[in-house]
Write a protein that holds these residues in place. Structure first.
Motif, short mmCIF file in Angstrom:
data_model
loop_
_atom_site.label_atom_id
_atom_site.label_comp_id
_atom_site.label_asym_id
_atom_site.label_seq_id
_atom_site.Cartn_x
_atom_site.Cartn_y
_atom_site.Cartn_z
N ALA A 87 1.10 16.48 8.55
CA ALA A 87 0.65 16.90 9.89
C ALA A 87 1.84 17.18 10.79
N GLU A 88 2.88 16.36 10.66
CA GLU A 88 4.09 16.58 11.46
C GLU A 88 4.80 17.86 11.02
N GLU A 89 4.89 18.08 9.71
CA GLU A 89 5.51 19.31 9.20
C GLU A 89 4.77 20.55 9.73
N LEU A 90 3.44 20.49 9.67
CA LEU A 90 2.65 21.64 10.12
C LEU A 90 2.79 21.85 11.63
N LYS A 91 2.84 20.75 12.37
CA LYS A 91 3.01 20.87 13.82
C LYS A 91 4.34 21.56 14.14
N ASN A 92 5.38 21.26 13.37
CA ASN A 92 6.68 21.90 13.57
C ASN A 92 6.62 23.40 13.27
N LEU A 93 5.59 23.81 12.53
CA LEU A 93 5.38 25.23 12.23
C LEU A 93 4.32 25.83 13.15
N ASN A 94 3.99 25.11 14.23
CA ASN A 94 3.01 25.56 15.22
C ASN A 94 1.61 25.68 14.63
N ILE A 95 1.29 24.78 13.71
CA ILE A 95 -0.06 24.70 13.15
C ILE A 95 -0.68 23.40 13.63
N ASP A 96 -1.61 23.50 14.55
CA ASP A 96 -2.30 22.32 15.06
C ASP A 96 -3.54 22.04 14.22
N LEU A 97 -3.71 20.79 13.86
CA LEU A 97 -4.87 20.38 13.07
C LEU A 97 -5.98 19.92 14.00
N ASN A 98 -7.22 20.21 13.59
CA ASN A 98 -8.37 19.71 14.35
C ASN A 98 -8.60 18.24 14.07
N GLY A 99 -8.27 17.80 12.86
CA GLY A 99 -8.46 16.39 12.56
C GLY A 99 -7.82 16.01 11.24
N ILE A 100 -7.58 14.73 11.07
CA ILE A 100 -7.09 14.20 9.80
C ILE A 100 -8.00 13.03 9.40
N ILE A 101 -8.21 12.91 8.10
CA ILE A 101 -9.11 11.90 7.55
C ILE A 101 -8.31 11.04 6.58
N LEU A 102 -8.25 9.75 6.85
CA LEU A 102 -7.44 8.81 6.08
C LEU A 102 -8.36 7.85 5.34
N ILE A 103 -8.40 7.97 4.02
CA ILE A 103 -9.23 7.09 3.19
C ILE A 103 -8.32 6.09 2.49
N SER A 104 -8.60 4.80 2.69
CA SER A 104 -7.79 3.73 2.07
C SER A 104 -6.33 3.88 2.50
N GLN A 105 -6.10 3.63 3.74
CA GLN A 105 -4.85 3.95 4.42
C GLN A 105 -3.69 3.02 4.03
N ILE A 106 -2.50 3.62 3.90
CA ILE A 106 -1.24 2.88 3.81
C ILE A 106 -0.18 3.71 4.54
N LEU A 107 0.16 3.28 5.76
CA LEU A 107 1.12 4.03 6.57
C LEU A 107 2.43 3.27 6.76
N ASN A 108 2.44 1.99 6.42
CA ASN A 108 3.65 1.17 6.57
C ASN A 108 3.85 0.41 5.27
N HIS A 109 4.89 0.76 4.54
CA HIS A 109 5.13 0.15 3.23
C HIS A 109 5.36 -1.35 3.32
N ASP A 110 5.77 -1.84 4.47
CA ASP A 110 5.97 -3.28 4.64
C ASP A 110 4.67 -4.05 4.46
N ASN A 111 3.53 -3.39 4.61
CA ASN A 111 2.24 -4.06 4.48
C ASN A 111 1.69 -4.03 3.06
N ASN A 112 2.51 -3.59 2.12
CA ASN A 112 2.12 -3.55 0.72
C ASN A 112 1.98 -4.96 0.16
N VAL A 113 0.79 -5.32 -0.33
CA VAL A 113 0.55 -6.67 -0.82
C VAL A 113 0.79 -6.80 -2.32
N ASP A 114 1.24 -5.70 -2.96
CA ASP A 114 1.52 -5.77 -4.40
C ASP A 114 2.75 -6.61 -4.71
N ASP A 115 3.80 -6.46 -3.90
CA ASP A 115 5.03 -7.20 -4.18
C ASP A 115 5.76 -7.62 -2.90
#
Length: 552
Positions: A263-291
């Motif tokens: 979304a950030e890459e596209l915004k830099n190309l002047n492409i605005d998104l109407n929406g984004i859909i996040l299924i089973s979100q992981i945005l911060n690797h520090d919150n990874n419970v695997d290890d």
């Protein structure tokens, strides 16, 4: 879907295959004759080739295969027609299956061919204004067949349910929950997965291998991956004349990380998104419970996973209070996680022994795992250990991506789960049905092996906006929201997902550095299912209603 590997939370996306009518090469032999004879022979030869190509193409595209009128790359795609009934309404669509080669300034440079399947609803008055959604799974290293064949495409695999097993023949059905009722759909396989491949025209095998390896190194990372997807979308919008369409991104698991950076890459190309859909979100690797044990001093993964541990224990009847209401349990687990449990972990070795014992006793109430075991674990259980421990008295392991699934432990004495019963029971059906669907319905054939998973995760550059640490793309998301304040965000997941726990997503989004007004652009939905909420038909039905309301 996410990769079935224990060291990173993923989910669930090729040599470019140019469509060609003649599989071999035709060679012209020297002909000793006059110019007129040569002309006649050449004209006859070209006519024969033309007829041959026409007959082979017709044979390959028999039955319902037709050319999409807006197809700019017909030489690389196969076009078919079909229909799906959604909400008791029949939707006729055109499907286009093929490989889009990413543009390169130097035609001699190696390129990437990205495999996709696109569905366009027919008989639209203004098709260019119809919403279009770009869809992919995660991994890193997962193809998009999970969302394609499990949730959003016109056909759906009947998934094996918890406690059941299944062998071929598997079942495929009309997907009455397809998202084609509100949007055109483009399913994209990430480079190195599915039929997406790294290409090279070098003459020697060694040089080709080196160039492909370098291309992979450039793409296998948080930023390089998003740049490849960005280039794909820009070319797709241009080729199909969809620049003015409402545009959505839908990613699952690591695909949510990709979505934010993309979304950030596209915004830099002047492409605005109407929406984004996040299924089973992981945005911060520090919150990874695997290890999380590899990141001592950061205790968030442990307490953010606790509500999922509690839901899993409730489902498998290991709680001391077996009559407890699930919703009440989750609310109490969330409060305890952010309150007494987080405070206890933050004190580290300075936690008084009485408080340590009290915390362990409370963790027993939420998980059914003994207080003594929690004390031995220093009040910290990572995901693979919990998966192995919960049903260890039965010598069984529960799933990582969906803790409702369980199976025999591969090593009864092992400390951690060594496989995921959820992945084990589902994968074969999806792969088998997708192979059949590609050939029988989409008429797409390839001499390559379709890779549901690649090994990209082993060499993936996890750094995002900082080379000094693994990714945290919350600042990226905040930036896109601030510069595109009309963009809406949908977050959904399953309460039995231990790969990307739902409470971690709630925590991440509540710490997003944006105004309260922009927070109002976000909606959240949690289902009684796992990492792939759509394997459960009731959850899929609710997902479809929620997605349909979100896209307009």
């Amino acid at each position: 879907m996410q990769m079935p590997l224990p060291n990173f939370p993923i989910r669930h996306s090729f040599i470019a295959i140019r469509s060609r009518a003649i599989s071999g090469r035709l060679r012209l032999q020297p002909i000793n004759t006059d110019i007129n004879n040569m002309k006649r022979i050449l004209i006859g030869f070209l006519s024969a080739v033309s007829l041959f190509i026409g007959s082979v193409t017709a044979a390959d595209n028999q039955q319902n295969a037709t050319l999409v009128e807006h197809s700019p790359r017909a030489s690389q795609t196969i076009d078919t027609e079909g229909s799906v009934t959604v909400n008791q309404v029949k939707i006729n669509y055109q499907a286009q299956t093929g490989v889009l080669e990413l543009n390169n300034e130097d035609p001699e440079d190696p390129v990437i061919g990205m495999f996709y399947v696109a569905y366009f609803k027919k008989q639209e008055n203004k098709p260019a204004n119809r919403p279009i959604t770009f869809i992919y799974n995660g991994g890193p290293g997962s193809a998009s067949l999970w969302l394609h064949m499990g949730a959003l495409g016109p056909k759906r695999v009947i998934a094996t349910q918890p406690g059941k097993t299944q062998l071929a023949p598997y079942s495929l059905t009309n997907n009455q929950y397809s998202l084609l009722n509100v949007s055109d759909l483009v399913f994209i396989d990430a480079p190195g997965t599915g039929y997406s491949r790294f290409l090279s025209t070098a003459t020697s095998q060694q040089e080709r291998a080196q160039q492909k390896s370098q291309s992979a190194n450039n793409v296998y990372g948080v930023n390089g991956d998003a740049q490849a997807f960005s280039q794909f979308i820009v070319q797709f919008l241009t080729d199909y004349q969809r620049w003015n369409s409402p545009k959505y991104l839908l990613g699952e698991s690591y695909g949510t990380t990709r979505t934010v950076v993309l979304a950030e890459e596209l915004k830099n190309l002047n492409i605005d998104l109407n929406g984004i859909i996040l299924i089973s979100q992981i945005l911060n690797h520090d919150n990874n419970v695997d290890d999380p044990d590899l990141n001592p001093g950061v205790d968030q993964p442990y307490y953010l996973a606790l509500p999922t541990y509690a839901a899993s224990a409730w489902y498998h009847h290991t709680l001391p209070n077996k009559d407890q209401d699930l919703r009440t349990l989750l609310a109490e687990a969330e409060r305890f996680a952010l309150g007494p449990y987080a405070l206890a972990l933050q004190q580290g070795n300075n936690l008084p022994e009485n408080d340590r014992q009290t915390t362990a006793d409370q963790l027993y109430q939420f998980t059914g795992i003994s207080a003594d075991y929690w004390l031995k674990a220093d009040l910290r259980l990572k995901g693979p250990v919990f998966s192995k421990k919960l049903l260890s008295s039965l010598n069984e392991t529960i799933g990582r991506m969906d803790t409702r699934y369980h199976g025999s432990s591969l090593d009864n004495l092992g400390a951690s789960a060594s496989y995921d019963p959820n992945v084990s029971v589902l994968t074969s059906a999806y792969v088998a049905q997708f192979h059949d669907y590609l050939v029988k319905t989409l008429k797409y054939r390839s001499g390559q092996n379709y890779l549901a998973f690649s090994d990209a995760i082993h060499t993936w550059d996890m750094s995002g906006n900082s080379k000094e640490r693994s990714f945290n793309v919350l600042p990226n998301l905040a930036g896109v929201m601030k510069t595109n304040p009309s963009m809406r965000i949908m977050v959904m997941g399953g309460i039995y997902d231990m790969a990307t726990p739902y409470f971690a997503a709630k925590y991440e989004m509540s710490h997003l550095p944006v105004s309260a007004k922009l927070h109002n652009n976000m909606v959240f939905y949690w289902y009684d299912s796992g990492h792939m909420p759509y394997v459960d038909e009731l959850s899929l039905k609710m997902m479809h209603a929620d997605l349909s309301a979100f896209i307009f």
